[in-house]
Write an enzyme that holds these catalytic residues in place. Structure first.
Site, PDB file in Angstrom:
ATOM      1  N   ASN A   1      12.854  58.064  35.112  1.00  0.00           N
ATOM      2  CA  ASN A   1      12.070  57.043  34.423  1.00  0.00           C
ATOM      3  C   ASN A   1      12.945  56.228  33.474  1.00  0.00           C
ATOM      4  O   ASN A   1      13.614  56.793  32.599  1.00  0.00           O
ATOM      5  CB  ASN A   1      10.958  57.707  33.602  1.00  0.00           C
ATOM      6  CG  ASN A   1       9.833  58.235  34.475  1.00  0.00           C
ATOM      7  OD1 ASN A   1       9.954  58.292  35.694  1.00  0.00           O
ATOM      8  ND2 ASN A   1       8.743  58.615  33.848  1.00  0.00           N
TER       9      ASN A   1
ATOM     10  N   ASP B   1      -0.375  64.062  32.787  1.00  0.00           N
ATOM     11  CA  ASP B   1       0.403  64.717  31.734  1.00  0.00           C
ATOM     12  C   ASP B   1      -0.501  65.651  30.949  1.00  0.00           C
ATOM     13  O   ASP B   1      -0.997  65.312  29.886  1.00  0.00           O
ATOM     14  CB  ASP B   1       1.060  63.674  30.819  1.00  0.00           C
ATOM     15  CG  ASP B   1       1.888  64.335  29.719  1.00  0.00           C
ATOM     16  OD1 ASP B   1       1.927  65.589  29.666  1.00  0.00           O
ATOM     17  OD2 ASP B   1       2.475  63.614  28.896  1.00  0.00           O
TER      18      ASP B   1
ATOM     19  N   ASP C   1       1.790  56.101  34.986  1.00  0.00           N
ATOM     20  CA  ASP C   1       2.693  56.869  34.121  1.00  0.00           C
ATOM     21  C   ASP C   1       1.856  57.555  33.030  1.00  0.00           C
ATOM     22  O   ASP C   1       0.994  56.919  32.409  1.00  0.00           O
ATOM     23  CB  ASP C   1       3.694  55.877  33.500  1.00  0.00           C
ATOM     24  CG  ASP C   1       4.855  56.560  32.808  1.00  0.00           C
ATOM     25  OD1 ASP C   1       5.101  57.748  33.070  1.00  0.00           O
ATOM     26  OD2 ASP C   1       5.533  55.869  32.002  1.00  0.00           O
TER      27      ASP C   1
END
Ligand SMILES: [Zn+2]
Length: 337
Positions: free
Chosen positions: A265, A104, A82
């Protein structure tokens, strides 16, 4: 069996359902997710943030996941990084055996400062090349989410950098990501909204616009805990001090799922459930000191939330729909593209 997230999401798109991605830091959380998946016959996405990897240490986490795959061979299971903050973080996850990574690149490697589009494309392309060579899935992010969790995030309300559909289309074309996280006003953490969210703060219309522009792209909703009042109440009833707060209502997530959202999520709801259960035991039976006395009900409370979300997102009943494709075969398919 551990599988690539791409396969799970492709199947979810075929079946028109969403798949919850639940964060883990320890054994009890992994057990809660796997038991909920068994009970509801669901495919599974387990995800570890950078914070989780440093809390638990990579090898512990990875071997707990291997144990899960061994104990539940019939459940297709994804191990996902993540919010990877850099190529190096994603590469280390790929090398360790994660079957999916999120790069990200909406933020700089500090995990706080919004980046440029060019930086995001560049770093995501590098991760896609390394990941696809091993059959590993990549989730990218365009637009910037709100809030901060585990030290990661730009802060703010999540409305400062809402995803632009044209930029999203360009990003997907340039990077070849398998899944795309978008910013539509959601935030990380427990304090997402100060009232039940309406269209002014939760931009579902924007999500639908992005889906219409990119109908084949698997969209990801971050910060999608519903933060139910009953879970807040249990914490506060047993000595906690949470301020009133609102999350993303399940019916809004379901609207997203009807419009291309394939990964949802959820972390805060599980944190709340576990903490409430632990507080209750310690409050009601202060003489207890065996960690199992409060970790067992905590695990059970999280399992119930996860099972409920799996049912609400529609993934329940779909674990046996397909045969997992080995990562080497997935890698060969990417190479042939
Ligand atoms: Zn997130």
């Amino acid at each position: 069996m551990l599988v690539a997230m791409r396969q799970l999401l492709d199947e979810a798109a075929k079946g028109g359902y969403g798949v919850g991605a639940f964060n883990v830091n320890n054994m009890e959380q992994i057990q809660a997710i796997m038991e909920a998946a068994r009970e509801t016959c669901s495919p599974v996405i387990v995800q570890a943030s950078r914070g989780a990897r440093s809390y638990a240490q990579d090898r512990y986490l990875y071997h707990l996941m291997l144990a899960a795959a061994e104990l539940y061979p019939d459940l297709p299971t994804v191990l996902h990084q993540d919010h990877g903050n850099s190529y190096e973080t994603c590469k280390s996850a790929i090398d360790m055996g994660f079957t999916s990574v999120m790069m990200d690149g909406s933020l700089m490697p500090d995990g706080k400062t919004p980046s440029t589009f060019e930086y995001n494309v560049d770093v995501t392309q590098k991760v896609v090349a390394a990941a696809h060579a091993k059959g590993v899935t990549v989730e990218g992010e365009i637009g910037v989410l709100g809030g901060i969790e585990d030290g990661h995030g730009a802060g703010g309300t999540g409305l400062e950098h809402v995803t632009d559909p044209e930029q999203a289309a360009k990003f997907v074309e340039l990077t070849g990501v398998d899944a795309l996280a978008i910013a539509i006003g959601t935030s990380h953490g427990a304090y997402k909204f100060s009232h039940k969210p309406d269209g002014a703060v939760l931009k579902m219309d924007r999500l639908i616009e992005i889906h219409n522009r990119l109908p084949k792209v698997h969209l990801v909703m971050h910060g999608s805990s519903s933060v139910p009042k009953e879970l807040q109440d249990i914490i506060n009833q047993y000595g906690g001090k949470l301020r009133p707060t609102w999350g993303v209502p399940v019916e809004e997530i379901q609207l997203g799922i009807r419009n291309g959202v394939r990964k949802v999520n959820v972390d805060t709801d599980n944190r709340l459930a576990m903490t409430g259960a632990i507080r209750k035991v310690l409050f009601e039976t202060p003489e207890k000191f065996d960690p199992r006395d409060y970790l067992k009900p905590a695990r059970e409370a999280m399992k119930q939330v996860v099972a409920q979300r799996m049912t609400q997102f529609g993934q329940a009943g779909h674990a046996a729909d397909y045969q997992p494709i080995p990562l080497a075969v997935v890698a060969a398919r990417y190479a042939a593209q």
